[in-house]
Scaffold this active site. Sequence first.
Site, PDB file in Angstrom:
ATOM      1  N   GLY C 238       4.047  -6.787  -5.293  1.00 61.34           N
ATOM      2  CA  GLY C 238       5.396  -7.059  -5.231  1.00 61.34           C
ATOM      3  C   GLY C 238       5.746  -8.199  -4.265  1.00 61.34           C
ATOM      4  O   GLY C 238       4.896  -8.334  -3.260  1.00 61.34           O
ATOM      5  N   HIS C 239       7.143  -8.637  -4.427  1.00 64.38           N
ATOM      6  CA  HIS C 239       7.298  -9.723  -3.243  1.00 64.38           C
ATOM      7  C   HIS C 239       7.563  -9.232  -1.958  1.00 64.38           C
ATOM      8  O   HIS C 239       7.848  -8.041  -1.832  1.00 64.38           O
ATOM      9  CB  HIS C 239       8.813 -10.337  -4.012  1.00 64.38           C
ATOM     10  N   ASN C 240       7.225 -10.051  -1.097  1.00 65.02           N
ATOM     11  CA  ASN C 240       7.364 -10.029   0.355  1.00 65.02           C
ATOM     12  C   ASN C 240       6.090  -9.008   0.894  1.00 65.02           C
ATOM     13  O   ASN C 240       6.546  -8.746   2.059  1.00 65.02           O
ATOM     14  CB  ASN C 240       8.873  -9.622   0.990  1.00 65.02           C
TER      15      ASN C 240
END
Lengths: 346, 346, 346
Positions: C238-240
């Site tokens: 997922g993002h980050n």
Amino acid sequence: MATYSLAALADYTGSTLQGDGALCFASVAAIDQASVNDLSYVRGGKYRHYLETSTAGALILPPELATNYAGSCLVNTDPYLAYAKIVALLYPVPRPATGIHPSAVIAADVVLGEGVSVGAHAVIEAGAVLDAGAMIGAGCVIGENCHVGAQTQLHPRVTLAYQTQVGQRCIIHSGAVLGADGFGFAPDRGMWYKIPQVGNVVVGDDVEIGANTTIDRAALGSTRIGNGVKLDNLIQIGHNTQIGDYTAIAACTAVAGSVQIGKHCQIAGMCAIAGHLSIADRVIVTGTSMVSHSITEAGVYSSGTSVTENAVWRKNAARFNQLDKLARRVVALEKQLADLHNKDLD
Amino acid sequence: MATYSLAALADYTGSTLQGDGALCFASVAAIDQASVNDLSYVRGGKYRHYLETSTAGALILPPELATNYAGSCLVNTDPYLAYAKIVALLYPVPRPATGIHPSAVIAADVVLGEGVSVGAHAVIEAGAVLDAGAMIGAGCVIGENCHVGAQTQLHPRVTLAYQTQVGQRCIIHSGAVLGADGFGFAPDRGMWYKIPQVGNVVVGDDVEIGANTTIDRAALGSTRIGNGVKLDNLIQIGHNTQIGDYTAIAACTAVAGSVQIGKHCQIAGMCAIAGHLSIADRVIVTGTSMVSHSITEAGVYSSGTSVTENAVWRKNAARFNQLDKLARRVVALEKQLADLHNKDLD
Amino acid sequence: MATYSLAALADYTGSTLQGDGALCFASVAAIDQASVNDLSYVRGGKYRHYLETSTAGALILPPELATNYAGSCLVNTDPYLAYAKIVALLYPVPRPATGIHPSAVIAADVVLGEGVSVGAHAVIEAGAVLDAGAMIGAGCVIGENCHVGAQTQLHPRVTLAYQTQVGQRCIIHSGAVLGADGFGFAPDRGMWYKIPQVGNVVVGDDVEIGANTTIDRAALGSTRIGNGVKLDNLIQIGHNTQIGDYTAIAACTAVAGSVQIGKHCQIAGMCAIAGHLSIADRVIVTGTSMVSHSITEAGVYSSGTSVTENAVWRKNAARFNQLDKLARRVVALEKQLADLHNKDLD
């Protein structure tokens, strides 16, 4: 890079300005990383303590936090939404150049709306219709008689199998496959006879579909994704399934065939939803849950167990496979104690 | 659209005609949606009550239901299979045009059988052999020395890495990747040393492989998919795994490396099968199961827990992580009660 | 096919030669399949009994097994690593021809290092930089301003969205998508307002990424994959999220957004890691585990339950959903027995 005054951002987001409206911002940052040049936000909860230590140039705050805040801020009942709108304003996402790349292969009868863009090595087969402003990324394959709505963006390497219909303003990420055959076979003397999958996939408006997600075409009729639905990456949607408007599903969840999911549901990651079930509107399912029966009422639903140290887990998992026996032993104990008690009363 | 009389459909499916053989049909529909123009079917079970209310023009029924049915029907011991055959007859699936698209890049020594089709922007590397009638979709990449059997169809954007062998009459859906490296690394002073994956993938005849499914090449030797195997979307098959003939696996299941799965198995969706296990023939595994030990006998196997209301689940999941302690407390209670009982007997 | 003497292989792997150094080998095989022409290895454990029956021409053995072995062998404290090095020596993996295929579409300002290869129908957009020896497979799409490090290989049909940075000597398998938008939406009057995902993906050196794996770009900042990380197929990051150096993750695992995973971790297949958690260095998580809280200490962690016969499982799974009640009944029994005991003491 565009710069906006805090006063302008208050206007843009419908917030009340508190403090110095002349402060200018070109960037946002998370509350624990923001410098004096960044705008940030706090919704409350566990980030509340950052109000005292943050070096952000200004904050977006809910009224209850703004009251005691000495710095400049935008006061908004929904700081997260205001923040999202400011991010969209400050960080415009690059859009593909309009026009048809000369290496794209486009059948003669394809209808191309005004301002359509088609990337390098894309393939668009006979009978397809791309409405105004549709963006087809490099290497996409759009099958026969597909329809892509206005302003919808397909990132590179998306596949739409024949007859897939996608609404307006959708975003489909790379590697997604819409319209592959559903998984339907009839047993035939120990082998499998393929049931032709001759329906299609119909996607509403304002839908986002994640990278490498797959949505199977219906056996007959349509697999339907409602308006405003958001699907994360690596999701499987089985044939003939219907997903209600504004439902969001997180990554790696599998929805089997002929499932009816209501509107405004939130399904977390790596859930599995068995075939032919119905799920009511506004149902929330937490991560890794197995949904093996229909859910008829809004609410939060869960299953599964969470990690512990392996040594502890081994013992517990072994006990799980004797759980019914354990429960029967408790029943036997209860009976023995009741007998003892009755004897005492005699 | 082709139309067939009920009498012709009886012949075609080996069914007994009951009622009006002159009725003509061009379409089928599910029993709860069928109009007078549609043919439908009922196998029994929970759909049995539709016999009284369905507006279908005719039905396919098993003998025990046909006896009391007043309308026209085809009597067949396997209505679902007869239905599948009629769907295949009435709804021919579009086939790609034969011939080689001029934008395809095909190495000079590739062997192309009679009637092969190769779609736009496909890439076929040196030494590959495509047998008669093979269909390679747009944007596929066929690596060096691959072999694609007669009448096998690769939908757009499939990847076969070098030396992959696929049998006859297979169907591989978009985004599938056959022959990527298996996940093999030896620990080396805190880092990972890559073990070259120099085997290949061998797929039998009549296999179907779903969208975005991945089958890894063997470290040495071959990862093998037997004849008639059906794999749904987003499945992972690890290196050196062997899947027996006619086994079917539903979406999002992960099979680790060096697993031996028998023939005629059915593995439901989102199961996980650990490495180096053996699974006997005719094993059925229900959805979301974790298979962490070999299964030596045919039968139905399961694990996992199903959703409940989150508030109930939270308490139960917390108790799960104390389950061994709970079981020990029950043992202690049993001992105390036995002591009490013995004392009474004294 | 290259052939090496056992003496040369001892030198190459830093092993001690025991037996006939003049024996020559061109192939390796698993201990249960090796012929007299093959070299094989035994690490110990359950394969130890093969020492007596194997027909391998020579073995790689740890010192404790070599002592009593009469045949020729290489003595090495890490037989598996020595084996891996010999496989790499004997079975060189084919590398793509250098040079730019004429069908590739490469923007005018792309910087191509020495010895770069770009396959057929690849697309490389403006501002991208490919360092020396980078290999871009057929059908890959490299977005604007991406950076691919020296000697990094992208297999066919990989997508790097704009601004993705990949280090040196990485391997990315077909179908992987790096840099698609993270899954970020703010609720807005029952609908979802998209939070622009304007960060990027940064991948370190010596990373391997499996087929159809997806790594989302950060909302702001970067999603980071550390040096030497190994990701299997069909993984979602997922993002980050930040993954520490030399961590390995097996297939079908989902890591949500903003997760911090430490260095030298091993996450098995089909695990789910919830958002915003931290996982310490050297944590091992076994297959199908749900990680719903941070893990602060190195160790082995697990959750889930393993398959049993369906009939047994049904009863146990039903009891699971009454587990809290069962525990309360045990508490009640304990109290009753204590009361009885106290009464006896009176």
